[in-house]
Design an enzyme around this catalytic site. Structure first.
Site, PDB file in Angstrom:
ATOM      1  N   SER A 263       0.820  -1.207   0.000  1.00 40.86           N
ATOM      2  CA  SER A 263       0.000   0.000   0.000  1.00 40.86           C
ATOM      3  C   SER A 263       0.852   1.253   0.000  1.00 40.86           C
ATOM      4  O   SER A 263       0.318   2.354  -0.031  1.00 40.86           O
ATOM      5  CB  SER A 263      -0.888  -0.002   1.244  1.00 40.86           C
ATOM      6  N   CYS A 264       2.181   1.112   0.046  1.00 45.90           N
ATOM      7  CA  CYS A 264       3.006   2.309   0.256  1.00 45.90           C
ATOM      8  C   CYS A 264       3.919   2.664  -0.909  1.00 45.90           C
ATOM      9  O   CYS A 264       3.804   3.758  -1.463  1.00 45.90           O
ATOM     10  CB  CYS A 264       3.830   2.132   1.516  1.00 45.90           C
ATOM     11  N   PHE A 265       4.850   1.784  -1.280  1.00 46.33           N
ATOM     12  CA  PHE A 265       5.850   2.179  -2.286  1.00 46.33           C
ATOM     13  C   PHE A 265       5.210   2.667  -3.592  1.00 46.33           C
ATOM     14  O   PHE A 265       5.517   3.778  -4.041  1.00 46.33           O
ATOM     15  CB  PHE A 265       6.822   1.028  -2.573  1.00 46.33           C
ATOM     16  N   ASP A 268       3.247   5.951  -2.897  1.00 44.15           N
ATOM     17  CA  ASP A 268       4.041   7.103  -2.446  1.00 44.15           C
ATOM     18  C   ASP A 268       4.954   7.633  -3.544  1.00 44.15           C
ATOM     19  O   ASP A 268       5.124   8.845  -3.688  1.00 44.15           O
ATOM     20  CB  ASP A 268       4.858   6.736  -1.195  1.00 44.15           C
TER      21      ASP A 268
END
Ligand code: UGA
Length: 427
Positions: A263-265, A268
């Site tokens: 859910s992040c890299f 983001d």
């Protein structure tokens, strides 16, 4: 100190449980009443190693949950915004939930007499705390910053290791506009053995994006090198293990393969690209980080087609559905584009993941799910390894039930083996 935590996703629930463990009184706030009931009963609304023990220990004592912002704000000194920041259809950050939480906090602050600090923990692009959150709180509370405090405190928690990472941080970053609210937030972590980096909110926001973007860059760099090495017949893992010995580079996040998910890299890096473009800068390196990452899953299918020709009607086993090991999270998992492409090629898919079958079944209803690797491999003409689960390293006799023992490894789980036809993605 008395803390309220807005949002009971991964970051909110883990932070709430860990703050309670550090001795603070914590109130979780969420609009989802089922999550509130679960937390009050000591049951985690998400899976995270060690979370259930902490909730069981503190729920009903130092930790509670409510949907009532007024109650939470009145009975706390600091509120953390820990709500989601998804991508919009262009990959830019969608601040809708952050804005709604800020408005509710502002409304609740209207009647509060005591000083209160609002802390943004959600991952937000630089300037959001000052230019989006702060004005909304001022408008809804009728107060001016100074009457209340504002700070930004990013998280650096890995899924699956989030409790460990919270309790054993290698950095704590607190960005604030004034000395006293930053000091209050920093003091919440005084039980931990880690220096607090104090800065302004936009720098704190940027530190989070740079941290994730740099790690994602290391992975895409390793994948690009791996793709070149493969063509040259060089083992990229041997190369990177030597290169990683350079103290300026370090050995971590150099594992080539199917690429980064979660859910992040992806989210983001795309959000930072969007922010850069918004201010008139074209971030070429960051765009390449995403481009290389998107290429890797397709390369696995290309290797498969190279070996099998048409995939029509052929049974292909997909081992690993979660975006990484030790989690049931499938967000941006590299197995998703692989399964899509296999289905586009009319392959039949039998899948197995130790934890993520159920989540994947919500996206792909028309594939077979198995509760063991052997089950998925039975009768398969090939197998793709998509996730770095430990148990895949010891697969052996399970391959004997395949129709054809072709294994395309996207995570460097099995060294070159002679009992199977082994194909590494970048090695
Ligand atoms: C990441 C960061 O590691 C955390 O520090 C950060 O707080 C978090 O995002 C967040 O922003 O909330 P996480 O998404 O849980 O944590 O996952 P990682 O363990 O970093 O792995 C991300 C992806 O990279 C996985 O798909 C993994 O398979 C892949 N990866 C990792 C590689 O392909 N190669 C590597 O060498 C390492």
């Amino acid at each position: 100190m008395r803390i309220s935590v807005i949002g009971t996703g991964y970051v909110g629930t883990v932070s709430a449980a860990c703050f309670a463990e550090l001795g603070h009184s914590v109130i979780c706030v969420d609009i989802d009443s089922s999550k509130i009931d679960q937390i009050n009963a000591g049951i985690p609304p998400i899976y995270e190693d060690g979370l259930s023990e902490l909730l069981e220990k503190h729920a009903g004592k130092r930790l509670s949950a409510t949907s009532d912002y007024d109650f939470a704000v009145t009975n706390s000194d600091v509120s953390f915004i820990c709500v989601g920041t998804p991508s919009d259809s262009d990959g830019n950050i969608d601040l809708g939930i952050v804005k709604a939480a800020s408005a509710s906090l502002g409304d609740a602050l209207k009647n509060k007499k005591d000083y209160h600090v609002v802390v943004v923990k959600s991952t937000v692009v630089p300037e959001t705390t000052e230019k989006v959150v702060l004005p909304i709180i001022e408008e809804h509370s009728g107060k001016k910053v100074g009457d209340f405090g504002i700070a930004m405190n990013p998280e650096f928690l890995r899924e699956g290791k989030a409790i460990y990472d919270f309790m054993n941080p290698d950095k704590i970053v607190v960005g604030s506009l004034d000395e006293s609210s930053g000091g209050i937030v920093a003091s919440l972590y005084s039980g931990l053995d880690c220096a607090v980096t104090r800065t302004n909110p936009r720098t704190a926001e940027m530190i989070k994006y740079v941290n994730n973007s740099f790690l994602a860059t290391k992975i895409s760099f390793s994948n690009e090198i791996g793709n070149i090495c493969k063509k040259l017949g060089i083992d990229t893992y041997e190369v990177m293990s030597a290169v990683g010995n350079d103290f300026r580079i370090g050995p971590h996040f150099l594992n080539a393969g199917a690429g980064f998910g979660g859910s992040c890299f992806p989210k983001d890096v795309k959000a930072l690209i969007g922010k850069a473009r918004e201010i008139g800068y074209e971030p070429e390196l960051l765009s390449s980080v995403i481009a290389v990452n998107e290429k890797q899953p397709s390369m696995m299918v290309a290797l498969l087609k190279n070996k099998l020709g048409s995939l029509k009607g052929k049974k292909i086993a997909v081992l690993g559905l979660a975006f990484k090991n030790d989690t049931d999270d499938i967000r941006e998992s590299r197995s998703v584009p692989v399964i899509k492409e296999l289905l586009d090629n009319n392959a039949e898919i039998s899948a197995y993941d130790p934890m993520a079958n159920e989540n994947m079944a919500r996206i792909f209803k028309n594939i077979e799910y198995h509760d063991s690797a052997a089950g998925a491999l039975h009768g398969a003409e090939a197998c793709l390894i998509m996730t770095e689960w430990d148990e895949f390293k010891t697969l052996g006799k399970e391959f004997t039930v395949m129709k054809n023992r072709l294994v395309i490894d996207g995570r460097h789980m099995l060294a070159s083996r002679d009992d199977i036809e082994y194909v590494g993605l970048c090695w």
